[in-house]
Design a protein around this motif. Structure first.
Motif, mmCIF file in Angstrom:
data_model
loop_
_atom_site.group_PDB
_atom_site.id
_atom_site.type_symbol
_atom_site.label_atom_id
_atom_site.label_comp_id
_atom_site.label_asym_id
_atom_site.label_seq_id
_atom_site.Cartn_x
_atom_site.Cartn_y
_atom_site.Cartn_z
ATOM 1 N N ILE A 163 -3.854 -6.623 2.382
ATOM 2 C CA ILE A 163 -4.542 -6.586 1.091
ATOM 3 C C ILE A 163 -4.434 -5.200 0.469
ATOM 4 O O ILE A 163 -4.221 -5.052 -0.742
ATOM 5 N N ARG A 164 -4.555 -4.165 1.305
ATOM 6 C CA ARG A 164 -4.435 -2.797 0.788
ATOM 7 C C ARG A 164 -3.075 -2.553 0.162
ATOM 8 O O ARG A 164 -2.964 -1.967 -0.917
ATOM 9 N N ARG A 165 -2.024 -3.035 0.800
ATOM 10 C CA ARG A 165 -0.688 -2.862 0.240
ATOM 11 C C ARG A 165 -0.550 -3.608 -1.093
ATOM 12 O O ARG A 165 0.131 -3.142 -2.010
ATOM 13 N N ALA A 166 -1.189 -4.767 -1.203
ATOM 14 C CA ALA A 166 -1.128 -5.531 -2.458
ATOM 15 C C ALA A 166 -1.806 -4.784 -3.601
ATOM 16 O O ALA A 166 -1.446 -4.962 -4.773
ATOM 17 N N LEU A 167 -2.789 -3.942 -3.266
ATOM 18 C CA LEU A 167 -3.507 -3.190 -4.293
ATOM 19 C C LEU A 167 -2.779 -1.920 -4.716
ATOM 20 O O LEU A 167 -3.089 -1.352 -5.768
ATOM 21 N N GLU A 168 -1.832 -1.443 -3.901
ATOM 22 C CA GLU A 168 -1.162 -0.172 -4.194
ATOM 23 C C GLU A 168 -0.552 -0.136 -5.604
ATOM 24 O O GLU A 168 -0.746 0.842 -6.336
ATOM 25 N N TYR B 179 -10.542 -0.845 -2.433
ATOM 26 C CA TYR B 179 -9.467 -0.100 -1.789
ATOM 27 C C TYR B 179 -10.027 0.922 -0.801
ATOM 28 O O TYR B 179 -9.513 1.059 0.322
ATOM 29 N N GLY B 180 -11.070 1.631 -1.207
ATOM 30 C CA GLY B 180 -11.649 2.649 -0.325
ATOM 31 C C GLY B 180 -12.185 2.060 0.961
ATOM 32 O O GLY B 180 -11.993 2.631 2.048
ATOM 33 N N ASN B 181 -12.850 0.926 0.886
ATOM 34 C CA ASN B 181 -13.383 0.288 2.087
ATOM 35 C C ASN B 181 -12.268 -0.215 2.993
ATOM 36 O O ASN B 181 -12.350 -0.107 4.218
ATOM 37 N N LEU B 182 -11.227 -0.769 2.393
ATOM 38 C CA LEU B 182 -10.084 -1.215 3.199
ATOM 39 C C LEU B 182 -9.406 -0.031 3.875
ATOM 40 O O LEU B 182 -9.020 -0.102 5.048
ATOM 41 N N LEU B 183 -9.269 1.072 3.148
ATOM 42 C CA LEU B 183 -8.653 2.263 3.723
ATOM 43 C C LEU B 183 -9.500 2.805 4.865
ATOM 44 O O LEU B 183 -8.976 3.214 5.903
ATOM 45 N N ASP B 184 -10.813 2.796 4.706
ATOM 46 C CA ASP B 184 -11.707 3.245 5.782
ATOM 47 C C ASP B 184 -11.527 2.391 7.029
ATOM 48 O O ASP B 184 -11.512 2.905 8.155
ATOM 49 N N LEU B 185 -11.425 1.074 6.835
ATOM 50 C CA LEU B 185 -11.261 0.179 7.979
ATOM 51 C C LEU B 185 -9.963 0.466 8.721
ATOM 52 O O LEU B 185 -9.944 0.582 9.950
ATOM 53 N N VAL B 186 -8.878 0.618 7.979
ATOM 54 C CA VAL B 186 -7.591 0.909 8.602
ATOM 55 C C VAL B 186 -7.618 2.263 9.292
ATOM 56 O O VAL B 186 -7.173 2.408 10.437
ATOM 57 N N ALA B 187 -8.156 3.277 8.610
ATOM 58 C CA ALA B 187 -8.169 4.632 9.171
ATOM 59 C C ALA B 187 -8.993 4.704 10.446
ATOM 60 O O ALA B 187 -8.690 5.488 11.351
ATOM 61 N N VAL C 131 0.396 1.289 9.692
ATOM 62 C CA VAL C 131 -0.770 2.029 9.241
ATOM 63 C C VAL C 131 -0.694 2.304 7.747
ATOM 64 O O VAL C 131 -1.616 2.828 7.168
ATOM 65 N N GLY C 132 0.409 1.929 7.126
ATOM 66 C CA GLY C 132 0.498 2.076 5.681
ATOM 67 C C GLY C 132 0.754 3.487 5.230
ATOM 68 O O GLY C 132 0.245 3.911 4.199
ATOM 69 N N THR C 133 1.565 4.252 5.990
ATOM 70 C CA THR C 133 1.857 5.610 5.580
ATOM 71 C C THR C 133 2.809 5.667 4.421
ATOM 72 O O THR C 133 2.976 6.707 3.833
#
Length: 242
Positions: A96-101, A163-171, A240-242
């Motif tokens: 989902i995070r990649r779809a939002l990029e 996006y921020g919450n998804l990034l927090d989860l991944v990180a 990890v979506g780097t």
């Protein structure tokens, strides 16, 4: 790795989610003891909780922390925070995070100020230094910082929050970068730095066609080449979506 302040904030968030609006959760000291953290750590957790709209604080006798009346935005954030470290949850968050990029970078094309671009270049310099030093952990942290800074440009609170919450989860559950076959880690992170630098250059030039092509390249390479490690040390597929 999730900080102790984040873990304390997550604990109080779960308490608030299970409570009625305006219900008293306890005093700061009571909740600090339940979390088992220092005063300074709990103060940092409280800052996070207030910024996320999870609790309110009332002084005086009978005061303390109270469950906030949760807006749909806050409930959305809680639904992401409630996800765990399972491979399925993190993989879905990545997808989902990649779809939002593309949405984030498109918004940045319209709304990024010269100051925003300067901030991105400062973060890029940190990425470059980490890449040249072979410090993959520092590189990944700086990389996430770059994406978070791009997200802050978005005028939509909903997009920023999701996006921020998804990034927090991944990180919180991604610990390493794994390059594809035939490339060293040093080569991989330097290549990723160059790609991100080109994205920021295109943003600065307001060249939407080039930027969107680079964003597509970014996500395609991340899918192919990067990996993560779960809390138990195993390494499932996914990036990890780097």
């Amino acid at each position: 790795m999730t900080s102790r302040a984040e873990m304390a904030a997550d604990f109080v968030t779960r308490l608030a989610a299970d409570a009625e609006p305006d219900a008293r959760l306890g005093t700061k000291e009571e909740l600090r003891l339940r979390c088992g953290v220092s005063v300074g750590t709990f103060n940092e957790a409280l800052r996070l909780l207030l910024a996320r709209g999870v609790v309110t604080v009332r002084p005086g006798s009978g005061g303390g922390l109270f469950a906030a009346r949760q807006t749909p935005m806050v409930r959305l954030g809680h639904s992401v925070l409630a996800l765990d470290a399972s491979e399925a949850d993190v993989a879905e968050a990545l997808r989902i995070r990649r779809a939002l990029e593309p949405l984030l970078w498109q918004d940045a094309l319209w709304h990024a100020s010269p100051a925003d671009v300067r901030d991105l270049r400062v973060i890029l310099e940190g990425m470059r230094e980490a890449a040249e030093a072979g410090d993959a952990d520092a590189f990944v942290q700086a990389n996430w910082g770059l994406h978070q800074r791009v997200a802050e440009v978005a005028p939509s609170p909903l997009l920023r929050s999701l996006y921020g919450n998804l990034l927090d989860l991944v990180a919180a559950h991604a610990a390493e970068v794994r390059p594809g076959a035939g490339r060293s880690l040093a080569e991989y992170v330097l290549e990723r730095h160059r790609l991100h630098a080109a994205m920021v250059d295109a943003l600065d030039a307001r060249d939407g066609a080039v930027l969107m092509r680079l964003v597509a390249d970014h996500d395609a390479v991340a899918d192919e080449d990067s990996g993560r490690r779960t809390a138990d040390g195993s390494r499932p597929s996914g990036g990890v979506g780097t």
